[in-house]
Design an enzyme around this catalytic site. Structure first.
Site, short mmCIF file in Angstrom:
data_model
loop_
_atom_site.label_atom_id
_atom_site.label_comp_id
_atom_site.label_asym_id
_atom_site.label_seq_id
_atom_site.Cartn_x
_atom_site.Cartn_y
_atom_site.Cartn_z
N ASP A 20 70.60 29.13 0.25
CA ASP A 20 71.66 29.55 1.15
C ASP A 20 72.74 28.50 1.53
O ASP A 20 72.28 27.17 1.83
CB ASP A 20 71.07 29.82 2.64
CG ASP A 20 72.11 30.32 3.27
OD1 ASP A 20 73.14 30.22 3.33
OD2 ASP A 20 71.48 30.89 4.50
N HIS A 74 70.82 33.79 1.20
CA HIS A 74 71.12 34.32 2.68
C HIS A 74 71.22 35.76 2.69
O HIS A 74 71.76 36.39 1.72
CB HIS A 74 72.66 33.68 2.84
CG HIS A 74 73.10 34.12 4.33
ND1 HIS A 74 72.96 33.10 5.20
CD2 HIS A 74 73.73 34.71 4.87
CE1 HIS A 74 73.42 33.48 6.41
NE2 HIS A 74 74.08 34.81 6.01
N SER A 81 71.84 35.51 10.91
CA SER A 81 73.14 34.98 10.39
C SER A 81 74.18 34.69 11.52
O SER A 81 73.80 34.01 12.52
CB SER A 81 73.75 36.17 9.43
OG SER A 81 74.82 35.25 8.82
#
Length: 322
Positions: A251, A281, A157
């Site tokens: 995501d 995610h 991320s």
């Protein structure tokens, strides 16, 4: 395809045990993340050696946690790992399970970086700390029993964002990296052209959440166009390190993640792009809840071993699979 039942279970647990991040202060968001780590991440794997130390940085010492998968007199390759959390939350402890797993599966030393968090330390403080650790490793990896000729960078991320930017800095500095391991990285500040709102509202990472993270990370509105915030906007990706790029079907960042992988391919960079169907995610850290997280970790470990063992093969490989 439908959402993985394990991922749905994770989202249900998150809704029952916490509040949306955009409704919290940074300190409250960090505490919520610590609690989530305790029930979602599971038990860390056994590993030969784990230790904390510091390395010098331009703004003072930088904390790192070093994971060694096995006892050996040989210098092992090394992965500099930058944790996710939107540049605002998470820490060395939140990624303990992930880093141990990557060290064991990649047969490499993992150096997890305790970079400073926003809003107390906005961009570029965290990036500079990550870059300092990588440049230190390029000259001093032997202090950790690691091989300075075989360095990879990686993160999930926001940490994947930092890894992508560090890979571009390394290219410009003439520092050759074996791999950039980009686990559902944020690559472009797209809130002016946001991803699908339904996807973002249903699958955990919301547009309000993205605004929370970017809002604390950036102090200058002009930085949304800065390639060191949005590497997707870098004019030229040629010469960046070989990449293993993880995306999730559900995501909201998937378009920019897979778009960045495509741009790397267009620039002649060897890329493996892996999309996890039915996943959301953040799934890789939820090892106590989502079985697919272990599949992903096994595959990342294989990618690391291949990159460290056969760097010449990377020059001729580019593939995409789900």
């Amino acid at each position: 395809m439908p959402m993985d039942p394990d991922a749905q279970a994770l989202l249900t647990m998150m809704a029952e045990r916490g509040a949306p991040v955009h409704e919290l202060t940074p300190s409250a968001a960090r505490e919520q993340q610590r609690l989530r780590t305790s029930w979602a991440n599971g038990t860390p794997e056994r590993i030969t050696e784990v230790g904390d130390r510091t390395v010098p940085g331009s703004d003072g010492p930088i904390g790192i946690r070093v994971y060694r998968p096995r006892a050996t007199d040989d210098a092992l390759p090394v992965l500099a790992f930058f944790h996710g959390g939107g540049w605002v939350t998470c820490d060395l402890d939140s990624h303990e399970v992930l880093c141990r797993a990557l060290a064991n599966r990649g047969d490499c030393v993992v150096v997890s970086v305790d970079y400073p968090l926003a809003p107390e330390h906005p961009f570029p403080a965290g990036l500079e700390a990550c870059w300092s650790v990588v440049t230190w490793l390029s000259e001093n990896a032997s202090e950790l029993g690691a091989d300075s000729r075989r360095i990879a960078v990686g993160g999930d991320s926001a940490g994947g964002n930092l890894a992508a930017v560090v890979a571009l800095r390394a290219r410009d500095a003439g520092l050759r990296l074996a791999l950039q391991l980009l686990i559902y990285p944020s690559t472009d500040y797209r809130l002016d052209t946001p991803p699908d709102e339904q996807t973002a509202s249903e699958y955990g990472l919301t547009l309000d959440g993205l605004r929370f993270y970017y809002g604390h990370y950036l102090t200058d509105p002009a930085d949304v166009l800065n390639p060191e915030v949005s590497p997707f906007r870098a004019p030229d990706l040629t010469g960046s390190a070989p990449a293993y790029v993880v995306s999730c079907e559900l995501d909201p960042l998937r378009p920019e993640i897979e778009g960045y992988a495509a741009r790397l391919v267009e620039a002649g960079v060897p890329v493996t792009s892996r999309r996890y169907l039915g996943q959301i995610h953040g799934f890789v850290r939820a090892t106590a809840v989502i079985k697919d997280s272990w599949v992903a970790l096994d595959e990342m470990g294989h990618a690391l071993r291949a990159a460290f063992a056969h760097p010449a093969l990377n020059a001729a490989r580019s593939e995409t699979f789900a």
